[in-house]
Design a protein around this motif. Structure first.
Motif, PDB file in Angstrom:
ATOM      1  N   LEU A 229       0.825  -1.207   0.000  1.00 22.59           N
ATOM      2  CA  LEU A 229       0.000   0.000   0.000  1.00 22.59           C
ATOM      3  C   LEU A 229       0.860   1.258   0.000  1.00 22.59           C
ATOM      4  CD1 LEU A 229      -2.812  -1.044   2.491  1.00 22.59           C
ATOM      5  CD2 LEU A 229      -2.967  -0.841   0.010  1.00 22.59           C
ATOM      6  N   ALA A 230       1.982   1.222   0.728  1.00 21.13           N
ATOM      7  CA  ALA A 230       2.881   2.377   0.732  1.00 21.13           C
ATOM      8  C   ALA A 230       3.458   2.620  -0.663  1.00 21.13           C
ATOM      9  CB  ALA A 230       4.002   2.156   1.745  1.00 21.13           C
ATOM     10  N   LEU A 231       3.803   1.560  -1.375  1.00 21.18           N
ATOM     11  CA  LEU A 231       4.311   1.722  -2.737  1.00 21.18           C
ATOM     12  C   LEU A 231       3.251   2.319  -3.650  1.00 21.18           C
ATOM     13  CD1 LEU A 231       6.303  -1.617  -3.243  1.00 21.18           C
ATOM     14  CD2 LEU A 231       7.249   0.683  -2.965  1.00 21.18           C
ATOM     15  N   GLN A 232       2.003   1.886  -3.493  1.00 24.06           N
ATOM     16  CA  GLN A 232       0.940   2.410  -4.347  1.00 24.06           C
ATOM     17  C   GLN A 232       0.667   3.882  -4.054  1.00 24.06           C
ATOM     18  OE1 GLN A 232      -2.545  -0.281  -4.765  1.00 24.06           O
ATOM     19  NE2 GLN A 232      -1.371  -1.694  -3.511  1.00 24.06           N
ATOM     20  N   VAL A 233       0.576   4.226  -2.773  1.00 23.17           N
ATOM     21  CA  VAL A 233       0.268   5.603  -2.417  1.00 23.17           C
ATOM     22  C   VAL A 233       1.422   6.541  -2.782  1.00 23.17           C
ATOM     23  CG1 VAL A 233      -0.232   7.162  -0.490  1.00 23.17           C
ATOM     24  CG2 VAL A 233      -1.314   4.902  -0.606  1.00 23.17           C
TER      25      VAL A 233
ATOM     26  N   PRO B 114       4.389   2.077 -12.868  1.00 19.34           N
ATOM     27  CA  PRO B 114       5.015   0.775 -12.620  1.00 19.34           C
ATOM     28  C   PRO B 114       5.242   0.481 -11.147  1.00 19.34           C
ATOM     29  CG  PRO B 114       6.094   1.902 -14.439  1.00 19.34           C
ATOM     30  CD  PRO B 114       5.145   2.886 -13.842  1.00 19.34           C
ATOM     31  N   LEU B 115       5.577   1.508 -10.366  1.00 17.85           N
ATOM     32  CA  LEU B 115       5.784   1.288  -8.937  1.00 17.85           C
ATOM     33  C   LEU B 115       4.474   0.914  -8.246  1.00 17.85           C
ATOM     34  CD1 LEU B 115       7.906   1.340  -6.708  1.00 17.85           C
ATOM     35  CD2 LEU B 115       7.350   3.742  -6.306  1.00 17.85           C
ATOM     36  N   ALA B 116       3.375   1.519  -8.675  1.00 15.07           N
ATOM     37  CA  ALA B 116       2.081   1.161  -8.103  1.00 15.07           C
ATOM     38  C   ALA B 116       1.682  -0.262  -8.496  1.00 15.07           C
ATOM     39  CB  ALA B 116       1.013   2.153  -8.563  1.00 15.07           C
ATOM     40  N   LEU B 117       2.016  -0.655  -9.715  1.00 17.73           N
ATOM     41  CA  LEU B 117       1.736  -2.026 -10.131  1.00 17.73           C
ATOM     42  C   LEU B 117       2.528  -3.019  -9.283  1.00 17.73           C
ATOM     43  CD1 LEU B 117       0.340  -3.950 -12.097  1.00 17.73           C
ATOM     44  CD2 LEU B 117       2.264  -3.621 -13.667  1.00 17.73           C
TER      45      LEU B 117
ATOM     46  N   LEU C  94      -7.520   2.625  -0.348  1.00 20.75           N
ATOM     47  CA  LEU C  94      -6.154   3.122  -0.317  1.00 20.75           C
ATOM     48  C   LEU C  94      -5.447   2.960  -1.660  1.00 20.75           C
ATOM     49  CD1 LEU C  94      -4.959   1.858   3.182  1.00 20.75           C
ATOM     50  CD2 LEU C  94      -5.670   4.168   2.539  1.00 20.75           C
ATOM     51  N   SER C  95      -5.896   1.998  -2.453  1.00 17.77           N
ATOM     52  CA  SER C  95      -5.231   1.733  -3.732  1.00 17.77           C
ATOM     53  C   SER C  95      -5.716   2.632  -4.846  1.00 17.77           C
ATOM     54  CB  SER C  95      -5.453   0.270  -4.134  1.00 17.77           C
ATOM     55  OG  SER C  95      -4.904  -0.597  -3.168  1.00 17.77           O
ATOM     56  N   THR C  96      -6.734   3.440  -4.629  1.00 16.04           N
ATOM     57  CA  THR C  96      -7.209   4.330  -5.685  1.00 16.04           C
ATOM     58  C   THR C  96      -6.391   5.602  -5.790  1.00 16.04           C
ATOM     59  OG1 THR C  96      -8.797   5.271  -4.121  1.00 16.04           O
ATOM     60  CG2 THR C  96      -9.572   3.488  -5.534  1.00 16.04           C
ATOM     61  N   TYR C  97      -5.554   5.896  -4.807  1.00 15.11           N
ATOM     62  CA  TYR C  97      -4.823   7.164  -4.817  1.00 15.11           C
ATOM     63  C   TYR C  97      -3.805   7.282  -5.934  1.00 15.11           C
ATOM     64  CZ  TYR C  97      -7.038   8.407  -0.447  1.00 15.11           C
ATOM     65  OH  TYR C  97      -7.959   8.712   0.499  1.00 15.11           O
ATOM     66  N   PRO C  98      -3.013   6.214  -6.246  1.00 15.03           N
ATOM     67  CA  PRO C  98      -2.052   6.407  -7.338  1.00 15.03           C
ATOM     68  C   PRO C  98      -2.739   6.700  -8.646  1.00 15.03           C
ATOM     69  CG  PRO C  98      -1.473   4.491  -6.030  1.00 15.03           C
ATOM     70  CD  PRO C  98      -2.802   4.930  -5.573  1.00 15.03           C
TER      71      PRO C  98
END
Length: 365
Positions: free
Chosen positions: A191-195, A214-217, A361-365
């Motif tokens: 989650l930290a990587l995605q945000v 790519p980092l969010a993926l 939380l995953s919608t932010y990126p």
């Protein structure tokens, strides 16, 4: 040949499960061939063709997982004495199971090729016009080596995964899994990587759903792995809490059953949670999914649900002896049904909030 004979001698339920695997393999093969055809129809868009192939990894993975689940359930019903009589021990059973999975997936891939050629009009001369011409590359010949390589991916992966899964099987353990802290840590890192992923250029999502960095993926992959890893520990902890503090008969039965089945149902439950969270985060209701994306989403959902159903069926079969023992001591059927309903309610009470939280939380990126 032996694996073919074993498949022919399977019961109706086993044959139905293998047919589902063949259908999933055929669906994945169609997606792979459509990506190949799109690359042929757009010679200048090699990057987009690669992206389409990358997104095909998800249905391929869930198809292989379904094949492994079906192959794992099959050897328990095989005639062990008959297999031992022809010189097949445990290694032979593993080999037959892997060959059966590869054979069924290969049949599905062959069916995918036949259907794809029919849609292009290469079989009967009448093409199907229900999708865009770029998805079928009409008028362009498919490279045999490329098509064969793509169609061989699922059978080879299914055989390898089945071999690894059956060789690593150990006697059932019912102690507390120690993977919960690691799973929670992976979910937090993912989650930290995605945000924290940068908002720059990203990988395009299907059907115009935007793009994802790519980092969010990578964060999504880590989050999904964490949910799968944390599943057994979460189920065991829920069972422990349910059976604590002077439980009655229903709470005690439900809690002990959850602790007993945690290792079996935890990982599929985590995968189901990750799939639901990804679907909720990616789709906002404002975009209309295209036919290929809708087909891929339906394929993924069917494979995940079927894998979960197979796992739950295996745990139900494992409860046959304890259920018979409880009935032998005059346990009320209403109590047993209430314990099952309580387990389902507790799992839903945990899974739904976790799914909503991860999706939000995953919608932010």
């Amino acid at each position: 040949m032996l694996s073919l004979r074993v498949l022919r001698g399977s019961g109706a339920r086993a044959a139905g499960r293998w047919l589902l695997v063949a259908a999933a393999s055929a669906g994945t093969g169609l997606l792979l061939l459509s990506s190949l055809a799109w690359g042929l129809a757009h010679p200048g868009g090699a990057g987009h063709a690669v992206v389409r192939l990358v997104w095909c990894v998800v249905p391929a993975v869930v198809t292989v997982q379904l094949a492994v689940a079906v192959a794992r359930a099959q050897p328990a019903r095989w005639p062990r004495l008959g297999l031992s009589a022809v010189g097949l021990g445990r290694a032979g059973v593993v080999a037959v199971a892997a060959a059966s999975a590869a054979l069924v997936c290969a049949a599905g891939s062959a069916l995918a090729l036949l259907v794809f050629l029919q849609l292009r009009g290469d079989v009967t001369g009448t093409a199907w016009h229900g999708v865009g011409p770029g998805l079928l590359a009409r008028g362009r010949s498919l490279p045999p080596a490329g098509a064969a390589t793509l169609l061989a991916l699922v059978p080879v992966a299914a055989a390898a995964a089945t071999t690894v899964a059956l060789r690593e099987e150990r006697p059932a353990r019912h102690d507390a899994p120690g993977t919960l802290p690691w799973g929670v840590s992976l979910v937090a890192v993912g989650l930290a990587l995605q945000v924290g992923a940068p908002r720059g250029h990203g990988m395009p999502l299907p059907s115009g759903l935007g793009s994802i960095p790519p980092l969010a993926l990578a964060g999504w992959v880590v989050t999904a792995a964490g949910l799968v890893l944390a599943g057994p520990g979460t189920v065991h902890l829920c069972g422990r809490l349910l059976a604590a503090y002077r439980p009655g008969a229903v709470r005690l039965l439900a809690g002990r059953a959850m602790q007993h089945e945690a290792r079996g149902i935890g990982s599929p439950l985590g995968l189901l949670t990750a799939t639901a969270a990804a679907a909720a985060a990616a789709w906002d209701g404002a975009h209309r999914l295209g036919p290929v994306t809708s087909f891929a989403a339906a394929l993924i959902a069917v494979c995940v649900l079927a894998t979960s159903a197979l796992t739950l069926g295996a745990t139900r079969d494992a409860r046959a002896e304890p259920r018979a023992a409880l009935q032998a001591v005059a346990a009320s059927p209403a109590v047993l049904r209430a314990a099952v309903a309580l387990r389902a309610a507790v799992l839903l009470a945990v899974v739904v909030p976790v799914t909503a939280l991860v999706a939000a939380l995953s919608t932010y990126p």
